[in-house]
Structures are given as structure tokens and as C-alpha cells.
Motif scaffolding. Structure first.
Motif, PDB file in Angstrom:
ATOM      1  N   ASP A  86      13.872  29.455  -8.872  1.00 25.13           N
ATOM      2  CA  ASP A  86      14.669  30.443  -9.597  1.00 25.13           C
ATOM      3  C   ASP A  86      15.738  29.738 -10.416  1.00 25.13           C
ATOM      4  N   CYS A  87      15.289  29.050 -11.444  1.00 26.21           N
ATOM      5  CA  CYS A  87      16.191  28.406 -12.387  1.00 26.21           C
ATOM      6  C   CYS A  87      15.526  28.446 -13.753  1.00 26.21           C
ATOM      7  N   LEU A  88      16.300  28.092 -14.775  1.00 25.65           N
ATOM      8  CA  LEU A  88      15.774  28.027 -16.131  1.00 25.65           C
ATOM      9  C   LEU A  88      15.598  26.568 -16.507  1.00 25.65           C
ATOM     10  N   VAL A  89      14.680  26.300 -17.404  1.00 24.26           N
ATOM     11  CA  VAL A  89      14.436  24.931 -17.861  1.00 24.26           C
ATOM     12  C   VAL A  89      14.593  24.888 -19.370  1.00 24.26           C
ATOM     13  N   LEU A  90      15.398  23.921 -19.835  1.00 20.37           N
ATOM     14  CA  LEU A  90      15.540  23.647 -21.261  1.00 20.37           C
ATOM     15  C   LEU A  90      14.712  22.416 -21.590  1.00 20.37           C
ATOM     16  N   TYR A  91      13.768  22.583 -22.491  1.00 19.54           N
ATOM     17  CA  TYR A  91      12.934  21.480 -22.958  1.00 19.54           C
ATOM     18  C   TYR A  91      13.392  21.106 -24.367  1.00 19.54           C
ATOM     19  N   PRO A  92      13.730  19.850 -24.634  1.00 20.03           N
ATOM     20  CA  PRO A  92      13.869  19.465 -26.038  1.00 20.03           C
ATOM     21  C   PRO A  92      12.534  19.794 -26.708  1.00 20.03           C
ATOM     22  N   GLU A  93      12.572  20.196 -27.962  1.00 20.59           N
ATOM     23  CA  GLU A  93      11.353  20.672 -28.629  1.00 20.59           C
ATOM     24  C   GLU A  93      10.202  19.671 -28.549  1.00 20.59           C
ATOM     25  N   SER A  94      10.484  18.385 -28.716  1.00 21.96           N
ATOM     26  CA  SER A  94       9.406  17.385 -28.659  1.00 21.96           C
ATOM     27  C   SER A  94       8.796  17.311 -27.255  1.00 21.96           C
ATOM     28  N   SER A 113      16.332  21.828 -31.721  1.00 23.08           N
ATOM     29  CA  SER A 113      15.893  23.043 -31.049  1.00 23.08           C
ATOM     30  C   SER A 113      15.495  22.734 -29.627  1.00 23.08           C
ATOM     31  N   LEU A 114      15.689  23.722 -28.770  1.00 22.74           N
ATOM     32  CA  LEU A 114      15.298  23.624 -27.373  1.00 22.74           C
ATOM     33  C   LEU A 114      14.405  24.809 -27.049  1.00 22.74           C
ATOM     34  N   VAL A 115      13.534  24.629 -26.089  1.00 17.81           N
ATOM     35  CA  VAL A 115      12.688  25.723 -25.622  1.00 17.81           C
ATOM     36  C   VAL A 115      13.136  26.057 -24.212  1.00 17.81           C
ATOM     37  N   LEU A 116      13.412  27.340 -23.995  1.00 13.50           N
ATOM     38  CA  LEU A 116      13.904  27.839 -22.713  1.00 13.50           C
ATOM     39  C   LEU A 116      12.801  28.628 -22.037  1.00 13.50           C
ATOM     40  N   PHE A 165      24.196  22.798 -14.744  1.00 15.98           N
ATOM     41  CA  PHE A 165      23.177  22.102 -15.513  1.00 15.98           C
ATOM     42  C   PHE A 165      22.762  20.889 -14.690  1.00 15.98           C
ATOM     43  N   VAL A 166      21.472  20.744 -14.453  1.00 14.28           N
ATOM     44  CA  VAL A 166      20.966  19.620 -13.677  1.00 14.28           C
ATOM     45  C   VAL A 166      19.995  18.840 -14.567  1.00 14.28           C
ATOM     46  N   GLY A 167      20.334  17.565 -14.814  1.00 10.82           N
ATOM     47  CA  GLY A 167      19.454  16.710 -15.599  1.00 10.82           C
ATOM     48  C   GLY A 167      18.227  16.350 -14.788  1.00 10.82           C
ATOM     49  N   MET A 168      17.053  16.621 -15.344  1.00 11.83           N
ATOM     50  CA  MET A 168      15.786  16.385 -14.645  1.00 11.83           C
ATOM     51  C   MET A 168      14.866  15.517 -15.489  1.00 11.83           C
ATOM     52  N   ASP A 169      15.319  14.306 -15.768  1.00 11.64           N
ATOM     53  CA  ASP A 169      14.541  13.353 -16.549  1.00 11.64           C
ATOM     54  C   ASP A 169      14.501  13.785 -18.009  1.00 11.64           C
ATOM     55  N   ASP A 170      13.408  14.391 -18.485  1.00 12.11           N
ATOM     56  CA  ASP A 170      13.327  14.762 -19.897  1.00 12.11           C
ATOM     57  C   ASP A 170      13.579  16.248 -20.145  1.00 12.11           C
ATOM     58  N   THR A 171      14.006  16.987 -19.098  1.00 15.00           N
ATOM     59  CA  THR A 171      14.378  18.390 -19.242  1.00 15.00           C
ATOM     60  C   THR A 171      15.725  18.619 -18.561  1.00 15.00           C
ATOM     61  N   ILE A 172      16.283  19.793 -18.815  1.00 17.77           N
ATOM     62  CA  ILE A 172      17.550  20.194 -18.203  1.00 17.77           C
ATOM     63  C   ILE A 172      17.315  21.521 -17.495  1.00 17.77           C
ATOM     64  N   GLU A 173      17.693  21.592 -16.229  1.00 14.98           N
ATOM     65  CA  GLU A 173      17.595  22.855 -15.503  1.00 14.98           C
ATOM     66  C   GLU A 173      18.948  23.548 -15.532  1.00 14.98           C
TER      67      GLU A 173
END
Length: 163
Positions: free
Chosen positions: A45-53, A35-38, A113-121
Motif C-alpha cells: 500500500d504505497c505509491l511508486v514514482l518511476y522516472p519516465e525512462s 516527467s514521472l509516472v505514478l 519518500f523511500v528511495g528504491m534504487d531506480d524508483t521512489i516509493e
């Protein structure tokens, strides 16, 4: 530990579904993140996807800094956690981005999609095509942050000749 890197173009379909880039999906699968949290980014003005952990770690970090018995601080926490959506990639590796999130970030069909260490923008493609900082500002900021304060106390590391 997950470390996302890269700047990858993709397209949303008419329903708002988008394929998570394969390199990011592989990392999520290797870390057993289903699961991811958006949420919309706090600053851009972008969205961030967080892996659930990662999301729970971030949420816990914020919760520890805020007092439940302070109305303003409770509203800060409420605002941060209420503007979220749990998304689960389907069998094809796509996620559905709800329309309201696409609108909040000004995203049409072309995304990056931009990789930002432990999240994805997730950015509108046209916004992510430009540098986030101009080169002079970026190099000056790095110099200010890292220039005279390295791990060797400002001393240069001897060149061992190894390449």
C-alpha cells in the motif's frame, strides 16, 4: 544511471501537492528526467514514482514477457499500464498526487519518500515508520540470499589492511 537512496519525510498540502525531496530532485535533473509516472505498487500500500525512462524500460520488459494474443496476459498488461498517471514537477519541485492515488495507498498529509534504487516509493508516514521486516527475518533472508554464494565462490576475501 539513477540510484535513489534515503527515507525522507514530507507533507502533502490540501490539494495533494508534495515537494519531491531535494536529493531526489537533483538526481532527476542530472538525468534530464522531466516527467514521472505514478502508480500504486503491485504488492504494498504505497505509491511508486518511476522516472519516465525507467517506466518505459519496465513497461517494455513486461510487454516482452506477455503474449498480446493471450487474453489473460493482455489483461495483466492492461491493468499494469492503465493504473498510471504522468506527473511533472512544477517550478518549485512539487508534484500533484491525485486524490484517488492518495486513497488507494491510505496516505494522509504526512508521507515518507523511500528511495528504491531506480524508483521512489511514497508511503503514508505511519506505515513507513515501522521496519518493513523484523530484524531477525531480514538478517535470515540476507543470509539465504547472499550467505554462501558470493562472487569469490564462497571463499573469504583476503584482508589487505586498507581502510
Amino acid at each position: 544511471m539513477i540510484r535513489f537512496l534515503g527515507n525522507i519525510e514530507a507533507r502533502t498540502d490540501t490539494k495533494g501537492r508534495v515537494f519531491i525531496p531535494a536529493c531526489f530532485r537533483k538526481q532527476l535533473q542530472a538525468a534530464s528526467e522531466e516527467s514521472l509516472v505514478l502508480r500504486k505498487d503491485v504488492y504494498q500500500d504505497c505509491l511508486v514514482l518511476y522516472p519516465e525512462s525507467v517506466w518505459f524500460k519496465t513497461q517494455n520488459q513486461l510487454r516482452k514477457r506477455l503474449n498480446r494474443w493471450d487474453a489473460r496476459q493482455q489483461n495483466i498488461f492492461r491493468q499494469f499500464v492503465s493504473d498510471t498517471e504522468v506527473v511533472v514537477p512544477d517550478g518549485n519541485g512539487r508534484i500533484l498526487i491525485p486524490r484517488r492515488y492518495l486513497q488507494m495507498a491510505g496516505i494522509g498529509s504526512a508521507v515518507r519518500f523511500v528511495g528504491m534504487d531506480d524508483t521512489i516509493e511514497i508511503w503514508a508516514a505511519e506505515r513507513a515508520e515501522q521496519p518493513f521486516m523484523n530484524p531477525e527475518e531480514f538478517s535470515a533472508a540476507l543470509q539465504d540470499l547472499l550467505g554462501g554464494d558470493d562472487e569469490n565462490g564462497g571463499e573469504e576475501t583476503p584482508d589487505t589492511g586498507a581502510q
